[in-house]
Design a protein around this motif. Structure first.
Motif, PDB file in Angstrom:
ATOM      1  N   LYS A 212       0.759  -1.291   0.029  1.00 50.43           N
ATOM      2  CA  LYS A 212       0.058   0.035  -0.137  1.00 50.43           C
ATOM      3  C   LYS A 212       0.878   1.242   0.128  1.00 50.43           C
ATOM      4  O   LYS A 212       0.452   2.263   0.661  1.00 50.43           O
ATOM      5  CB  LYS A 212      -0.796   0.213   1.355  1.00 50.43           C
ATOM      6  CG  LYS A 212      -1.868  -1.101   1.341  1.00 50.43           C
ATOM      7  CD  LYS A 212      -2.856  -1.531   0.139  1.00 50.43           C
ATOM      8  CE  LYS A 212      -3.321  -2.689   0.320  1.00 50.43           C
ATOM      9  NZ  LYS A 212      -4.355  -3.044  -0.729  1.00 50.43           N
ATOM     10  N   TYR A 213       2.078   1.068  -0.613  1.00 50.63           N
ATOM     11  CA  TYR A 213       3.079   2.597  -0.922  1.00 50.63           C
ATOM     12  C   TYR A 213       2.045   3.371  -1.775  1.00 50.63           C
ATOM     13  O   TYR A 213       1.339   3.046  -2.668  1.00 50.63           O
ATOM     14  CB  TYR A 213       4.159   1.893  -1.199  1.00 50.63           C
ATOM     15  CG  TYR A 213       5.011   1.530   0.024  1.00 50.63           C
ATOM     16  CD1 TYR A 213       4.612   1.190   1.081  1.00 50.63           C
ATOM     17  CD2 TYR A 213       6.328   0.861  -0.717  1.00 50.63           C
ATOM     18  CE1 TYR A 213       5.751   0.759   1.890  1.00 50.63           C
ATOM     19  CE2 TYR A 213       7.216   0.127   0.111  1.00 50.63           C
ATOM     20  CZ  TYR A 213       6.835   0.011   1.437  1.00 50.63           C
ATOM     21  OH  TYR A 213       7.622  -0.574   2.387  1.00 50.63           O
ATOM     22  N   PRO A 214       2.618   4.722  -1.606  1.00 48.43           N
ATOM     23  CA  PRO A 214       2.039   5.821  -2.554  1.00 48.43           C
ATOM     24  C   PRO A 214       2.220   5.361  -4.046  1.00 48.43           C
ATOM     25  O   PRO A 214       3.422   4.884  -4.217  1.00 48.43           O
ATOM     26  CB  PRO A 214       2.706   7.117  -1.981  1.00 48.43           C
ATOM     27  CG  PRO A 214       3.051   6.789  -0.445  1.00 48.43           C
ATOM     28  CD  PRO A 214       3.337   5.271  -0.557  1.00 48.43           C
ATOM     29  N   THR A 215       1.616   5.932  -4.921  1.00 49.92           N
ATOM     30  CA  THR A 215       1.842   5.595  -6.468  1.00 49.92           C
ATOM     31  C   THR A 215       3.131   6.022  -6.684  1.00 49.92           C
ATOM     32  O   THR A 215       3.950   5.210  -7.489  1.00 49.92           O
ATOM     33  CB  THR A 215       0.767   6.378  -7.063  1.00 49.92           C
ATOM     34  OG1 THR A 215      -0.599   5.839  -6.756  1.00 49.92           O
ATOM     35  CG2 THR A 215       0.818   5.731  -8.725  1.00 49.92           C
ATOM     36  N   MET A 216       3.844   7.090  -6.435  1.00 46.71           N
ATOM     37  CA  MET A 216       5.017   7.659  -6.952  1.00 46.71           C
ATOM     38  C   MET A 216       6.138   6.681  -6.209  1.00 46.71           C
ATOM     39  O   MET A 216       7.037   6.378  -7.131  1.00 46.71           O
ATOM     40  CB  MET A 216       5.309   9.072  -6.455  1.00 46.71           C
ATOM     41  CG  MET A 216       6.462   9.778  -7.064  1.00 46.71           C
ATOM     42  SD  MET A 216       6.588   9.581  -8.778  1.00 46.71           S
ATOM     43  CE  MET A 216       5.348  10.715  -9.086  1.00 46.71           C
ATOM     44  N   VAL A 217       5.920   6.472  -5.103  1.00 44.15           N
ATOM     45  CA  VAL A 217       6.796   5.240  -4.521  1.00 44.15           C
ATOM     46  C   VAL A 217       6.920   4.186  -5.169  1.00 44.15           C
ATOM     47  O   VAL A 217       7.846   3.394  -5.632  1.00 44.15           O
ATOM     48  CB  VAL A 217       6.580   5.282  -3.034  1.00 44.15           C
ATOM     49  CG1 VAL A 217       7.640   4.236  -2.487  1.00 44.15           C
ATOM     50  CG2 VAL A 217       6.685   6.656  -2.368  1.00 44.15           C
ATOM     51  N   ALA A 218       5.854   3.528  -5.582  1.00 43.83           N
ATOM     52  CA  ALA A 218       5.718   2.245  -6.361  1.00 43.83           C
ATOM     53  C   ALA A 218       6.301   2.460  -7.579  1.00 43.83           C
ATOM     54  O   ALA A 218       6.450   1.241  -8.397  1.00 43.83           O
ATOM     55  CB  ALA A 218       4.106   1.946  -6.217  1.00 43.83           C
ATOM     56  N   TRP A 219       6.370   3.550  -8.128  1.00 42.79           N
ATOM     57  CA  TRP A 219       6.906   3.716  -9.594  1.00 42.79           C
ATOM     58  C   TRP A 219       8.405   3.656  -9.284  1.00 42.79           C
ATOM     59  O   TRP A 219       9.055   2.994 -10.187  1.00 42.79           O
ATOM     60  CB  TRP A 219       6.632   5.156 -10.098  1.00 42.79           C
ATOM     61  CG  TRP A 219       5.151   4.838 -10.741  1.00 42.79           C
ATOM     62  CD1 TRP A 219       4.184   5.908 -10.636  1.00 42.79           C
ATOM     63  CD2 TRP A 219       4.764   4.280 -11.878  1.00 42.79           C
ATOM     64  NE1 TRP A 219       2.987   5.366 -11.195  1.00 42.79           N
ATOM     65  CE2 TRP A 219       3.378   4.454 -12.131  1.00 42.79           C
ATOM     66  CE3 TRP A 219       5.393   3.413 -12.948  1.00 42.79           C
ATOM     67  CZ2 TRP A 219       2.901   4.006 -13.086  1.00 42.79           C
ATOM     68  CZ3 TRP A 219       4.662   2.667 -13.704  1.00 42.79           C
ATOM     69  CH2 TRP A 219       3.320   2.975 -13.719  1.00 42.79           C
TER      70      TRP A 219
END
Length: 218
Positions: free
Chosen positions: A135-142
């Motif tokens: 459940k990491y933020p979208t930017m972090v997951a990128w």
């Protein structure tokens, strides 16, 4: 027969997913054929240590955490490329020699293909892991798949050095497969890094294209 492109909150039992059966049978066929056909069993065992650990992780995590079918496909392709390299050793891989002759290259580049594939094929599953499992933020997951690809590639080169120079020196040349290139490790790391960047960029562009097509704001 539905093929999922992203992780769903719905959990599917393994026996009810025909795609996973197909991926598993395909991988096991390639894996067993490489074991039976290898001319260097010690190198095969060394190369497949991490394969076994990765395979166990996928099995043990499946009940609680599941990737999309697309991610399992990408993982399967990568593992098949890796174990096919372990059959002959990376430096002596027949497909690499065919490419060498066809492209007029100076060396067998099969190892470079697999290192690039590590970033290119596994960045999307890693993105799913961080985005849906943790459940990491979208930017972090990128960003994390790129950073982890870079760090894991560097760590893997350290493992290769330790295995080849400290623990199994007899297998050193076959395991490393540097083919006389003193910058082999750095090039392998860069190609994995580049693969992850290309994969995440491609996924981002595709997602934006679908949003534009659907008339949604970006």
């Amino acid at each position: 027969m539905t093929f999922s492109l992203a992780i769903s909150s719905y959990r599917t039992k393994f026996k009810q997913n025909p795609w996973l059966w197909l991926f598993l049978m395909g991988f096991l066929t390639v894996w067993i054929s490489t074991f039976l056909g290898t001319n260097d069993i010690n190198n095969w065992l060394l190369e497949n240590t991490l394969t076994i650990l990765f395979f166990l992780f996928l099995m043990l995590s499946y009940k609680k955490y599941q990737f999309s079918d697309l991610s399992y496909l990408l993982i399967t392709v990568y593992l098949c490329l890796h174990v096919y390299g372990s059959k002959y050793t990376y430096a002596e891989n027949p497909f690499g020699y065919w490419l060498k002759d066809y492209m007029s290259w100076e060396r067998n580049h099969y190892d470079r293909i697999v290192h690039f594939s590590f970033g290119f094929l596994l960045a999307y599953p890693m993105r799913e892991l961080f985005l849906k499992w943790f459940k990491y933020p979208t930017m972090v997951a990128w960003i994390l798949p790129i950073e982890i690809t870079l760090s894991v590639s560097a760590f893997y080169e350290l493992i290769e050095w330790a295995v080849a120079d400290l623990f199994f020196p007899a297998q050193g040349d076959a395991y490393l497969g540097t083919q006389g290139d003193i910058w082999d490790a750095q090039k392998d790391i860069f190609l994995a890094f580049l693969g992850a960047i290309l994969a995440t960029t491609t996924v981002s562009l595709v997602k934006k294209a679908f949003k534009v097509h659907e008339g949604k704001t970006l």
